[in-house]
Design an enzyme around this catalytic site. Structure first.
Site, mmCIF file in Angstrom:
data_model
loop_
_atom_site.group_PDB
_atom_site.id
_atom_site.type_symbol
_atom_site.label_atom_id
_atom_site.label_comp_id
_atom_site.label_asym_id
_atom_site.label_seq_id
_atom_site.Cartn_x
_atom_site.Cartn_y
_atom_site.Cartn_z
ATOM 1 N N LYS A 100 2.002 -2.870 6.744
ATOM 2 C CA LYS A 100 2.484 -2.676 5.374
ATOM 3 C C LYS A 100 3.955 -2.255 5.358
ATOM 4 C CE LYS A 100 -1.372 -3.737 3.327
ATOM 5 N NZ LYS A 100 -1.489 -4.946 2.478
ATOM 6 N N TYR A 128 -2.436 -0.683 10.468
ATOM 7 C CA TYR A 128 -2.391 -1.067 9.056
ATOM 8 C C TYR A 128 -1.091 -0.590 8.426
ATOM 9 C CZ TYR A 128 -3.807 -1.285 4.127
ATOM 10 O OH TYR A 128 -3.868 -1.550 2.780
ATOM 11 N N SER A 158 0.861 -1.184 0.000
ATOM 12 C CA SER A 158 0.000 0.000 0.000
ATOM 13 C C SER A 158 0.896 1.231 0.000
ATOM 14 C CB SER A 158 -0.881 0.006 1.260
ATOM 15 O OG SER A 158 -1.557 1.250 1.412
#
Length: 230
Positions: free
Chosen positions: A113, A109, A96
């Site tokens: 990543k 999150y 991402s």
């Protein structure tokens, strides 16, 4: 209209739980038994997050790492063993833009990543004896998908009430096409995003002081909208 010449023998669908790491070897072996080889692994499983760190239980962070990071590298380990034996293959991981920058409401999150980015960039350096094995990281910006409906919140039992409008995000088929182009050309890292999000990636990379200033302004508004339910 494109007509596919794939038959039933060319398609195999397996249920897979990334968090059940003990099942990954058997799943890999099932694919190998059916097809005889694995040319490409696309790691595309994961969940996002919408919550402030100060409000979020630590078990949410544990679950994010277990799914997004550990589940991904577990499956990769079994498939890579096969690719090393063949001395060829492609491992594509959907990271991402949050893997190269930080953003409010997504600290867990982003962390998962960032972990994937660090892991696969390191793995690439361990495979210099296997030039035909490609490690490819895809970093999408906002893309239209159902990921927003399944995000982690401040506790594991709670779902997100307001998923918001997705019309401003990149269409799914365009993201897929750019991912396939990146894979075919063995790009080590591809940022797949519309503007203005792509410009923020370049700022973060080449002008971090400006990126911090911009992200602080954008982040404050984003948190206000989140708290007001927008």
């Amino acid at each position: 209209l494109e007509i596919s010449n794939l038959g039933e023998k060319d398609i195999l669908v397996l249920r897979l739980d990334l968090t059940d790491r003990s099942s990954h070897e058997a799943a890999t072996n099932s694919v190998l038994k059916h097809f005889g080889k694995i040319d490409v692994l696309i790691n595309n499983g994961g969940r996002s997050q919408r919550s402030l760190f100060v409000d979020t239980n630590l078990d949410v962070y544990s679950a994010i790492i277990e799914l997004n990071y550990l589940g991904t590298i577990s499956l990769t380990k079994h498939v890579l063993n096969h690719m090393i034996q063949r001395r060829r293959g492609k491992i594509v991981t959907v990271s991402s833009v949050m893997g190269i920058m930080g953003a409010p409401l997504a600290s867990g999150y982003c962390a998962s990543k960032h972990a994937l980015q660090g892991f696969f960039n390191s793995l690439r350096t361990e495979l210099t004896d296997y030039p035909e094995i490609s490690i490819i990281n895809i970093c999408p910006g906002p893309v239209q998908s159902k990921i927003i409906h399944n995000v982690f919140t401040e506790n594991l039992a709670k779902s997100l009430e307001n998923t918001g409008d997705q019309s401003h995000k990149m269409p799914t088929d365009r993201c897929v096409r750019l991912t396939l182009v990146s894979t075919a050309n063995d790009l080590k890292e591809a940022w797949v995003s519309d503007q203005p999000y792509l410009a923020v990636c370049y700022l973060w990379q080449y002008a971090p002081t400006w990126a911090w200033w911009l992200m602080n302004r954008m982040g404050k508004k984003r948190i206000q909208n989140f708290k007001s339910g927008v």
